[in-house]
Write a protein that holds these residues in place. Structure first.
Motif, PDB file in Angstrom:
ATOM      1  N   THR A 186     -16.175  -9.735 -23.112  1.00  0.00           N
ATOM      2  CA  THR A 186     -16.756 -10.871 -23.991  1.00  0.00           C
ATOM      3  C   THR A 186     -17.224 -12.351 -23.174  1.00  0.00           C
ATOM      4  O   THR A 186     -18.015 -12.706 -23.450  1.00  0.00           O
ATOM      5  N   VAL A 187     -16.377 -12.679 -22.217  1.00  0.00           N
ATOM      6  CA  VAL A 187     -16.720 -13.896 -21.402  1.00  0.00           C
ATOM      7  C   VAL A 187     -18.096 -13.756 -20.813  1.00  0.00           C
ATOM      8  O   VAL A 187     -18.785 -14.494 -20.954  1.00  0.00           O
ATOM      9  N   ILE A 188     -18.330 -12.531 -20.126  1.00  0.00           N
ATOM     10  CA  ILE A 188     -19.606 -12.430 -19.639  1.00  0.00           C
ATOM     11  C   ILE A 188     -20.727 -12.223 -20.794  1.00  0.00           C
ATOM     12  O   ILE A 188     -21.735 -13.183 -20.348  1.00  0.00           O
ATOM     13  N   GLY A 189     -20.529 -11.852 -21.772  1.00  0.00           N
ATOM     14  CA  GLY A 189     -21.416 -11.760 -22.861  1.00  0.00           C
ATOM     15  C   GLY A 189     -21.781 -12.816 -23.520  1.00  0.00           C
ATOM     16  O   GLY A 189     -23.133 -13.373 -23.651  1.00  0.00           O
ATOM     17  N   VAL A 190     -20.704 -13.757 -24.032  1.00  0.00           N
ATOM     18  CA  VAL A 190     -20.913 -14.890 -24.234  1.00  0.00           C
ATOM     19  C   VAL A 190     -21.393 -16.001 -23.326  1.00  0.00           C
ATOM     20  O   VAL A 190     -22.375 -17.027 -23.780  1.00  0.00           O
ATOM     21  N   LEU A 191     -20.859 -15.920 -22.182  1.00  0.00           N
ATOM     22  CA  LEU A 191     -21.564 -16.841 -21.331  1.00  0.00           C
ATOM     23  C   LEU A 191     -23.263 -16.731 -20.991  1.00  0.00           C
ATOM     24  O   LEU A 191     -23.743 -17.749 -21.074  1.00  0.00           O
ATOM     25  N   THR A 192     -23.572 -15.428 -21.069  1.00  0.00           N
ATOM     26  CA  THR A 192     -24.959 -15.339 -20.882  1.00  0.00           C
ATOM     27  C   THR A 192     -25.885 -15.905 -22.200  1.00  0.00           C
ATOM     28  O   THR A 192     -26.696 -16.482 -22.033  1.00  0.00           O
ATOM     29  N   MET A 193     -25.039 -15.599 -23.401  1.00  0.00           N
ATOM     30  CA  MET A 193     -25.800 -16.094 -24.562  1.00  0.00           C
ATOM     31  C   MET A 193     -25.860 -17.822 -24.744  1.00  0.00           C
ATOM     32  O   MET A 193     -26.759 -18.433 -25.126  1.00  0.00           O
ATOM     33  N   MET A 194     -24.941 -18.429 -24.097  1.00  0.00           N
ATOM     34  CA  MET A 194     -24.665 -19.813 -24.123  1.00  0.00           C
ATOM     35  C   MET A 194     -25.584 -20.518 -23.236  1.00  0.00           C
ATOM     36  O   MET A 194     -26.333 -21.428 -23.476  1.00  0.00           O
ATOM     37  N   PHE A 195     -25.740 -19.883 -21.895  1.00  0.00           N
ATOM     38  CA  PHE A 195     -27.052 -20.313 -21.179  1.00  0.00           C
ATOM     39  C   PHE A 195     -28.483 -20.078 -21.571  1.00  0.00           C
ATOM     40  O   PHE A 195     -29.276 -20.880 -21.462  1.00  0.00           O
ATOM     41  N   TRP A 196     -28.460 -18.990 -22.599  1.00  0.00           N
ATOM     42  CA  TRP A 196     -29.701 -18.783 -23.151  1.00  0.00           C
ATOM     43  C   TRP A 196     -30.083 -19.716 -24.080  1.00  0.00           C
ATOM     44  O   TRP A 196     -31.154 -20.346 -24.273  1.00  0.00           O
ATOM     45  N   ILE A 197     -29.156 -20.006 -24.967  1.00  0.00           N
ATOM     46  CA  ILE A 197     -29.311 -21.349 -25.852  1.00  0.00           C
ATOM     47  C   ILE A 197     -29.428 -22.519 -25.411  1.00  0.00           C
ATOM     48  O   ILE A 197     -30.452 -23.233 -25.757  1.00  0.00           O
ATOM     49  N   SER A 198     -28.499 -23.014 -24.531  1.00  0.00           N
ATOM     50  CA  SER A 198     -28.594 -24.320 -24.086  1.00  0.00           C
ATOM     51  C   SER A 198     -27.788 -24.428 -22.585  1.00  0.00           C
ATOM     52  O   SER A 198     -26.629 -24.424 -22.623  1.00  0.00           O
ATOM     53  N   TRP A 199     -28.479 -24.345 -21.375  1.00  0.00           N
ATOM     54  CA  TRP A 199     -27.688 -24.471 -20.276  1.00  0.00           C
ATOM     55  C   TRP A 199     -26.961 -25.803 -20.175  1.00  0.00           C
ATOM     56  O   TRP A 199     -25.925 -25.859 -19.543  1.00  0.00           O
ATOM     57  N   ILE A 200     -27.225 -26.851 -20.881  1.00  0.00           N
ATOM     58  CA  ILE A 200     -26.739 -28.139 -20.795  1.00  0.00           C
ATOM     59  C   ILE A 200     -25.309 -27.918 -21.491  1.00  0.00           C
ATOM     60  O   ILE A 200     -24.335 -28.150 -21.045  1.00  0.00           O
ATOM     61  N   LEU A 201     -25.282 -27.482 -22.619  1.00  0.00           N
ATOM     62  CA  LEU A 201     -24.080 -27.174 -23.437  1.00  0.00           C
ATOM     63  C   LEU A 201     -23.092 -26.156 -22.867  1.00  0.00           C
ATOM     64  O   LEU A 201     -22.031 -26.386 -22.829  1.00  0.00           O
ATOM     65  N   ALA A 202     -23.854 -25.070 -22.167  1.00  0.00           N
ATOM     66  CA  ALA A 202     -23.034 -24.118 -21.394  1.00  0.00           C
ATOM     67  C   ALA A 202     -22.223 -24.912 -20.541  1.00  0.00           C
ATOM     68  O   ALA A 202     -21.099 -24.427 -20.219  1.00  0.00           O
ATOM     69  N   LEU A 203     -23.010 -25.788 -19.391  1.00  0.00           N
ATOM     70  CA  LEU A 203     -22.215 -26.334 -18.400  1.00  0.00           C
ATOM     71  C   LEU A 203     -21.218 -27.379 -19.181  1.00  0.00           C
ATOM     72  O   LEU A 203     -19.840 -27.477 -18.391  1.00  0.00           O
ATOM     73  N   VAL A 204     -21.329 -27.805 -20.155  1.00  0.00           N
ATOM     74  CA  VAL A 204     -20.290 -28.614 -20.808  1.00  0.00           C
ATOM     75  C   VAL A 204     -18.932 -27.745 -21.422  1.00  0.00           C
ATOM     76  O   VAL A 204     -18.020 -28.098 -21.030  1.00  0.00           O
ATOM     77  N   ALA A 205     -19.317 -26.531 -21.753  1.00  0.00           N
ATOM     78  CA  ALA A 205     -18.312 -25.487 -22.141  1.00  0.00           C
ATOM     79  C   ALA A 205     -17.334 -25.199 -20.867  1.00  0.00           C
ATOM     80  O   ALA A 205     -16.510 -24.921 -21.103  1.00  0.00           O
ATOM     81  N   LEU A 206     -18.170 -24.935 -19.823  1.00  0.00           N
ATOM     82  CA  LEU A 206     -17.432 -24.568 -18.650  1.00  0.00           C
ATOM     83  C   LEU A 206     -16.518 -25.789 -17.928  1.00  0.00           C
ATOM     84  O   LEU A 206     -15.989 -25.251 -16.861  1.00  0.00           O
ATOM     85  N   VAL A 207     -16.826 -26.951 -18.423  1.00  0.00           N
ATOM     86  CA  VAL A 207     -15.957 -27.668 -17.782  1.00  0.00           C
ATOM     87  C   VAL A 207     -14.348 -27.729 -17.793  1.00  0.00           C
ATOM     88  O   VAL A 207     -13.769 -27.837 -16.843  1.00  0.00           O
ATOM     89  N   THR A 208     -13.987 -26.997 -18.870  1.00  0.00           N
ATOM     90  CA  THR A 208     -12.657 -26.772 -18.829  1.00  0.00           C
ATOM     91  C   THR A 208     -12.236 -25.641 -18.408  1.00  0.00           C
ATOM     92  O   THR A 208     -10.714 -25.067 -18.435  1.00  0.00           O
ATOM     93  N   VAL A 209     -12.994 -24.771 -17.734  1.00  0.00           N
ATOM     94  CA  VAL A 209     -12.552 -23.349 -17.181  1.00  0.00           C
ATOM     95  C   VAL A 209     -11.698 -23.717 -15.897  1.00  0.00           C
ATOM     96  O   VAL A 209     -10.745 -23.138 -16.044  1.00  0.00           O
ATOM     97  N   PRO A 210     -12.141 -24.480 -15.240  1.00  0.00           N
ATOM     98  CA  PRO A 210     -11.058 -24.674 -14.045  1.00  0.00           C
ATOM     99  C   PRO A 210      -9.733 -25.239 -14.413  1.00  0.00           C
ATOM    100  O   PRO A 210      -8.765 -24.836 -13.837  1.00  0.00           O
ATOM    101  N   LEU A 211      -9.825 -25.970 -15.394  1.00  0.00           N
ATOM    102  CA  LEU A 211      -8.448 -26.485 -15.956  1.00  0.00           C
ATOM    103  C   LEU A 211      -7.485 -25.306 -16.378  1.00  0.00           C
ATOM    104  O   LEU A 211      -6.279 -25.495 -16.068  1.00  0.00           O
ATOM    105  N   SER A 212      -8.276 -24.255 -17.104  1.00  0.00           N
ATOM    106  CA  SER A 212      -7.793 -23.139 -17.661  1.00  0.00           C
ATOM    107  C   SER A 212      -7.014 -22.308 -16.452  1.00  0.00           C
ATOM    108  O   SER A 212      -6.051 -21.728 -16.546  1.00  0.00           O
ATOM    109  N   VAL A 213      -7.879 -22.224 -15.528  1.00  0.00           N
ATOM    110  CA  VAL A 213      -7.408 -21.207 -14.537  1.00  0.00           C
ATOM    111  C   VAL A 213      -6.330 -21.893 -13.719  1.00  0.00           C
ATOM    112  O   VAL A 213      -5.260 -21.398 -13.327  1.00  0.00           O
ATOM    113  N   PHE A 214      -6.359 -23.151 -13.240  1.00  0.00           N
ATOM    114  CA  PHE A 214      -5.368 -24.015 -12.698  1.00  0.00           C
ATOM    115  C   PHE A 214      -3.724 -23.668 -13.699  1.00  0.00           C
ATOM    116  O   PHE A 214      -2.831 -23.311 -12.881  1.00  0.00           O
ATOM    117  N   VAL A 215      -3.959 -23.950 -14.918  1.00  0.00           N
ATOM    118  CA  VAL A 215      -2.787 -23.882 -15.748  1.00  0.00           C
ATOM    119  C   VAL A 215      -2.238 -22.448 -15.594  1.00  0.00           C
ATOM    120  O   VAL A 215      -0.957 -22.313 -15.429  1.00  0.00           O
TER     121      VAL A 215
END
Length: 643
Positions: free
Chosen positions: A206-235
């Motif tokens: 799901t992460v892979i598929g959703v990430l693909t669709m997010m970049f297809w719709i808007s790469w800017i919004l996709a990068l915004v959504a990815l901002v919190t991923v490092p924080l999630s991994v760290f936690v």
């Protein structure tokens, strides 16, 4: 288990005490699933289809939203104009912000909502989600079957491993600890994989598929959504690192508690006789408290992960909503795309949250896997030679040639022991406790391997025989009787490797003088016993095990205090029966009561692992040595009892 081994367990040196190899154990667990390649491939295909359709769904719903919004806007605009003319008119009137927003909306001036088209899109979305659900159901069913197959194979490997482990392993381990690994830990792995494996695979795809669709719709919004991923991994890494040792401790203390409960249950009579209920309860309370603390810390540390991940997910949602709203206002995105993107954002953060919520399950399961793999990696008894040699014919000539043995390297027990047992002869072994009498029998049966010298059977080194061939010709009756859950007839028949008739079972019981008391029981030979032999006395259990030995018809007979639990009259009868059974067979008799071995062909007197005297009863009594001292000690004891 007692002595040094118990001390090592108490000090944390027992099973599972080393640090948790999370990655290594996890990989080994996944390899067991990979062994079923066809099933794994079917699960992957089903989940990929389900995730693919689920990812397409929000985009379809976004299209329906765009159609509805475009219809509403178009219905309010005057007909006869184009979309561009309407936007230019708005700019001319100073409504540039509205014009920018409508630039990203698909509408036709004067044309209202096309509910038919919207209905078709919604039906398509419904069909897509229904197919996704069906594919997921198929994938879940296949995954459950795959996991059950893997766990069944793990149980079979565990059972096979327990059969290949040497007797020394069981001497060092508490029985409850081994049982805990074979039952609780495997059940925990099964539960963990059932609840998490399919969900983890679904989340990853799901992460892979959703990430693909997010970049297809808007790469800017996709990068915004990815901002919190490092924080999630760290936690997740920080919390998981704190929780994992607690799960290891949880299952270690579970094994220790099970071992204590098993010991107290099997020895409940002794606990009560010696008034140790309070001490037993205190030990239980101490270990139960240790299990509570380890479980609480493990669950608490892993449990805080989910709320933290929800918090990070909400931060992600706020960022996407704000930036998405700005993009809609600028006309760069449609409302439907932002709606779909927000759904994708939730779909993107949800798997991360689910993975976090499953962290306690996964860590607990891998902790159990570590304990199981530790047992599966334990050193096995030496392999049987292939092909093994075999005496032909098997007569029962046993010879110990300069045999040496030690349980621990620095503590020799038997040094340079030699003896010969002729076919049809009875060899009695006597001596004080700890002299090595039972060890001698364990070496003959290859429960332990000699550390020096060799033992031969009819001229063949027993180390060159397979254990099955060696033990097939040996019958054994131990001081500690053991009965299985089942009828008395089944317990006696256990002594034969082939099917036997009821007449043969009864004949063996008569030879062992067990027939009389068996027939007094309510169901006779069909009386059902549990593994504790409830309902029959210790002496009667001994008679049943002796009947079992009669039925096996061995070439070599081993009796380790076989008559210690029977009365004097029955002992005399058994001695006569043993004399018939021993005719033409080599017999090894370990005895404390010297009256039972007066007629032995050879009597070996052992002290400190060495044979200090050997000969007949009359010869040894007249020698004035160790045997005479034992004999006089027992005679004096008997006189004292009479007085």
């Amino acid at each position: 288990m007692a002595g040094p081994a118990a001390a090592r367990m108490a000090a944390g040196g027992g099973p599972g005490s080393r640090s948790m190899d999370f990655k290594g154990s996890g990989k080994r667990l996944l390899k067991r699933l990979a062994a079923h390649r066809a099933a794994v491939a079917c699960v992957l295909v089903s989940v990929m289809v389900s995730v693919g359709l689920s990812v397409v769904g929000p985009k379809i719903l976004g299209r329906a939203t765009d159609l509805l919004f475009g219809g509403i806007i178009g219905g309010r605009m005057p007909a006869g104009q184009t979309k561009q003319q309407v936007i230019d008119g708005l700019r001319a009137r100073g409504q540039g912000g509205v014009a920018d927003m409508l630039g990203g909306v698909d509408f036709t001036p004067g044309k209202g909502v096309d509910f038919g088209h919207i209905g078709e899109v919604l039906l398509l979305g419904l069909a897509v989600f229904a197919c996704a659900g069906l594919a997921m159901m198929i994938g879940t069913r296949l995954a459950n079957r795959l996991i059950n197959l893997a766990v069944a194979r793990l149980r079979a490997d565990m059972q096979a491993k327990l059969e290949r482990l040497p007797l020394s392993y069981y001497d060092r381990q508490k029985r409850g600890e081994v049982l805990s690994r074979a039952t609780n830990d495997i059940d925990n792995i099964n539960q963990t994989m059932q609840q998490s494996m399919g969900q983890m695979l679904n989340s990853l795809l799901t992460v892979i598929g959703v990430l693909t669709m997010m970049f297809w719709i808007s790469w800017i919004l996709a990068l915004v959504a990815l901002v919190t991923v490092p924080l999630s991994v760290f936690v997740a890494a920080k919390v998981g690192k704190r929780a994992q040792p607690q799960f290891v401790q949880q299952w270690r203390t579970t094994g220790a508690l099970n071992a204590h409960v098993e010991e107290m249950y099997t020895g409940h009579a002794l606990v009560k006789v010696f008034g140790r209920q309070k001490e037993s309860a205190e030990q239980f309370a101490e270990q139960n408290q240790a299990l509570y603390e380890a479980s609480f810390k493990a669950q608490f540390n892993s449990g805080i992960m989910q709320p933290l991940m929800f918090f990070i997910s909400n931060l992600n949602y706020v960022l996407v909503a704000v930036v998405g709203g700005l993009r809609v206002a600028s006309g760069s995105l449609s409302i439907g795309d932002v709606q779909a993107f927000i759904q994708y954002s939730r779909q993107f953060s949800m798997p991360l949250t689910q993975l976090a919520s499953m962290a306690n399950l996964v860590q607990s399961g891998v902790a159990s896997a570590e304990r199981i793999f530790e047992l599966l990696d334990a050193e096995e008894q030496s392999a049987d030679p292939a092909p093994g040699q075999k005496p032909d014919p098997l007569r029962g000539h046993v010879e110990f040639e300069h045999v040496a043995f030690r349980y621990e390297e620095d503590k020799p027990l038997i040094e340079d022991l030699s003896l010969t047992a002729e076919p049809g002869h009875t060899v009695a072994i006597v001596g004080p406790t700890g002299a090595g009498k039972t060890t001698l029998v364990n070496l003959l049966l290859r429960f332990y391997e000699v550390t020096g010298g060799r033992i031969t059977l009819d001229g063949v080194d027993i180390a060159k025989m397979t254990r099955d061939d060696l033990r097939a010709g040996i019958g054994m009756v131990l001081q500690d009787t053991w009965l299985f859950g089942g009828t008395i007839a089944e317990n006696i028949a256990y002594g034969s490797a082939k099917d036997v008739s009821r007449e043969q079972v009864e004949a063996a019981a008569k030879a062992a003088h067990a027939d009389r008391f068996i027939r007094t029981l309510p169901d006779g030979y069909d009386t059902v016993l549990d593994d504790e032999g409830t309902g029959v006395s210790a002496g009667e259990k001994q008679l049943i095990t002796i009947a079992r030995a009669f039925l096996s018809d061995p070439v070599i007979l081993v009796l380790d205090e076989a008559t210690s639990s029977v009365d004097t009259r029955t002992e005399v009868l058994i001695q006569k029966a043993m004399a018939r059974l021993a005719a033409g067979r080599t017999s090894f008799v370990i005895a404390h009561r010297l009256s039972t071995i007066r007629d032995a062909d050879t009597i070996l007197v052992m002290e400190n692992g060495a044979i200090v005297e050997q000969g007949s009863h009359d010869e040894l009594v007249g020698s004035g040595g160790a045997y005479q001292r034992l004999y006089e000690a027992q005679f004096a004891e008997a006189v004292a009892e009479v007085d």
